[in-house]
Enzyme design. Structure first.
Site, short mmCIF file in Angstrom:
data_model
loop_
_atom_site.label_atom_id
_atom_site.label_comp_id
_atom_site.label_asym_id
_atom_site.label_seq_id
_atom_site.Cartn_x
_atom_site.Cartn_y
_atom_site.Cartn_z
N ARG A 71 49.03 55.66 50.43
CA ARG A 71 49.79 56.02 48.68
C ARG A 71 50.62 54.17 48.32
NH1 ARG A 71 49.29 61.31 50.46
NH2 ARG A 71 48.35 62.99 49.04
N LYS A 118 47.28 43.40 38.93
CA LYS A 118 46.04 43.43 38.53
C LYS A 118 44.90 43.11 40.10
CE LYS A 118 44.50 42.87 34.04
NZ LYS A 118 44.12 42.17 33.02
N GLU A 152 41.76 28.09 33.60
CA GLU A 152 42.33 29.62 33.23
C GLU A 152 43.89 28.89 32.57
OE1 GLU A 152 42.35 32.38 33.44
OE2 GLU A 152 40.82 33.44 34.32
N LYS A 164 52.99 33.79 31.91
CA LYS A 164 51.76 34.91 31.79
C LYS A 164 53.09 36.40 32.77
CE LYS A 164 48.87 37.61 34.84
NZ LYS A 164 47.37 37.63 35.49
N GLU A 195 48.75 46.69 30.15
CA GLU A 195 47.95 45.94 29.65
C GLU A 195 47.19 46.88 28.47
OE1 GLU A 195 43.76 44.03 29.43
OE2 GLU A 195 44.67 43.33 30.83
N ARG A 231 48.75 41.80 26.66
CA ARG A 231 48.44 41.25 27.81
C ARG A 231 47.19 41.19 28.00
NH1 ARG A 231 49.76 42.90 34.51
NH2 ARG A 231 48.54 41.62 35.02
N ASN A 246 43.21 37.83 28.30
CA ASN A 246 41.75 37.61 28.46
C ASN A 246 40.66 36.34 27.80
OD1 ASN A 246 41.55 39.23 30.87
ND2 ASN A 246 42.35 40.70 29.43
N HIS A 266 36.88 35.60 28.65
CA HIS A 266 36.60 36.83 29.58
C HIS A 266 35.98 37.71 29.31
CE1 HIS A 266 39.88 34.69 31.22
NE2 HIS A 266 39.94 35.31 32.54
N HIS A 299 32.68 37.60 31.57
CA HIS A 299 32.40 38.38 32.58
C HIS A 299 30.85 39.17 32.22
CE1 HIS A 299 36.78 39.90 33.01
NE2 HIS A 299 36.47 39.07 34.01
N HIS A 316 34.07 32.59 38.96
CA HIS A 316 34.83 32.55 38.01
C HIS A 316 35.49 32.15 36.08
CE1 HIS A 316 37.04 35.56 35.34
NE2 HIS A 316 37.87 35.27 35.81
#
Length: 425
Positions: free
Chosen positions: A174, A196, A238, A280, A290, A294, A298, A301, A305, A318
């Site tokens: 946990r 993330k 990026e 960032k 997000e 935030r 992206n 992206h 993606h 990527h």
């Protein structure tokens, strides 16, 4: 909603479901590389003094952490930094089979020399291995070793390793502590910062994961000398993104200093990484989970993606897919009249200068149907409605919105797949 402590201004427009953000520096001199002495500390960590750059991610609730940025770290200095964030006696360094032969022994020795017991695990490299099955190997190793909640996981590698190790740390017993030691440009300026974590699912990229912050991020820019040119260039996409969405002066600086980045100039890269991390960090501080702001990180992206998934994980790096996605976002923004054609030209020019792709190859399996199907599963879809990050206004401004011209999106997709073979490839 106003974030007065941010280094940029932002405005939430509920009427159009658009989040608009942008910044322009008032002092161009602030964009020059510089080196300062810094002291990083928090209520949950020992104080570490360093002559290298330190960017702090301020989250409160004893979750704030430093990003150490430098080159030519002395092993004793770096080891002390890392060990100060290992709160128990044991840590598990997880890396991949490309990084391990180059860096693993070095980091084991650095941490062990500070009185910590270190175990290691080497995973297969590649985006195609960013899966639940491979991530489970981290959990298996931790359980086999009998590691308890005082253990610290150390992610030594690029974004794939960082995401998987972070997610493993989030769910092992946990939640246990973890440290990010990024070794690629992409992971240094993006994936290692902000918490993330996760893995890919056959139906979508990064669809299984958690927000879980590290104890620190340790960036040794010297490791970039081990990167192939293609991976270095991928990460630069990026860095370019930050200038496009937040900081016009930074974008202009990048236009002037791209050769320095490609030539791995330490001073140039130190500044580019630090400025990217500053942007960032400020965004994460304002919108950790997000909810709006935030998401602007992206840019490109959603298209990117889809390209990664539709082409098969591992075909594109990527940053390469994001570069094409950024070109698509720019074209779509221009089709709607949100930005000038001259800005689109500058975007294409800087991407090409970074030796990044701006179009799909003829043998790409992508077509309109594939794009739309994969984009409909994007994490930014809310209540069945696709939301995109697009450019609007002057350089350094963008919007996160569902209020866009759908036909402009389809036309953009059609333009990019016009010469592709599509599914028949």
């Amino acid at each position: 909603m106003k974030y007065s402590h941010l280094i940029f201004s932002c405005l939430l427009m509920s009427s159009s479901n658009a989040f608009i953000t942008g910044r322009k520096s008032n002092n161009a001199a602030s964009l020059m590389p510089r080196s300062n002495s810094n002291t990083a500390s928090s209520s949950m960590m020992q104080s570490v003094v360093t002559n290298h750059e330190v960017v702090k991610v301020e989250l409160g609730d004893d979750r704030s952490y430093p990003i150490y940025i430098g080159g030519k770290f002395e092993p004793s200095e770096g080891g002390a930094m890392l060990a100060s964030h290992v709160h128990g006696n044991r840590c598990l360094i997880v890396t991949n089979d490309r990084v391990a032969p180059i860096l693993l022994d070095k980091y084991v020795e650095m941490i062990e020399s500070n009185g910590k017991q270190v175990d290691t695990l080497v995973l297969p490299d590649g985006e195609e291995n960013k899966s639940i099955d491979v991530m489970t190997m981290v959990l298996d190793k931790a359980m086999e070793l009998g590691l308890d909640r005082k253990v610290t996981f150390v992610a030594l590698g690029g974004g794939v390793i960082g995401d998987m190790v972070g997610f493993s740390a989030a769910i092992y017993q946990r939640g246990v502590n973890f440290i990010q030691v990024p070794t690629t440009v992409m992971s240094m300026v993006d994936s290692s910062v902000g918490g993330k974590t996760g893995v890919n699912h056959p139906l979508g990229k990064n669809m299984v994961g958690a927000f879980y912050q590290p104890q620190c991020v340790y960036i040794d820019i010297d490791t970039l000398n081990t990167l192939p040119d293609r991976e270095l260039q991928s990460g630069i996409s990026e860095i370019i993104k930050y200038g496009l969405i937040q900081d016009a002066d930074f974008f202009i600086w990048l236009e002037k200093n791209m050769d320095g980045l490609l030539n791995r100039d330490l001073e140039v890269f130190t500044y580019a990484i630090k400025r990217s991390c500053e942007i960032k960090a400020a965004v994460v501080e304002a919108d950790e989970k997000e909810a709006g702001l935030r998401a602007t990180l992206n840019l490109g992206h959603t298209f990117g993606h889809a390209i990664e998934s539709g082409s098969g994980y591992g075909h594109w790096l990527h940053g390469e897919a994001v570069a094409i996605g950024t070109a698509m976002a720019a074209q779509m923004s221009a089709k709607m009249g949100w930005i000038e054609d001259s800005l689109v030209e500058r975007i294409y020019k800087i991407l090409l200068a970074a030796k990044l792709p701006v179009e799909l190859p003829v043998d790409s399996p992508m077509d309109q149907e594939t794009f739309l199907k994969l984009m409909s599963k994007d994490k930014k879809v809310a209540n069945g409605q696709l939301r995109l990050i697009l450019l609007k206004g002057d350089l350094g401004n963008c919007v996160f919105t569902a209020d866009f011209d759908e036909q402009a999106m389809i036309d953009t997709i059609d333009t990019f797949v016009a010469e592709c073979k599509g599914k028949s490839a």
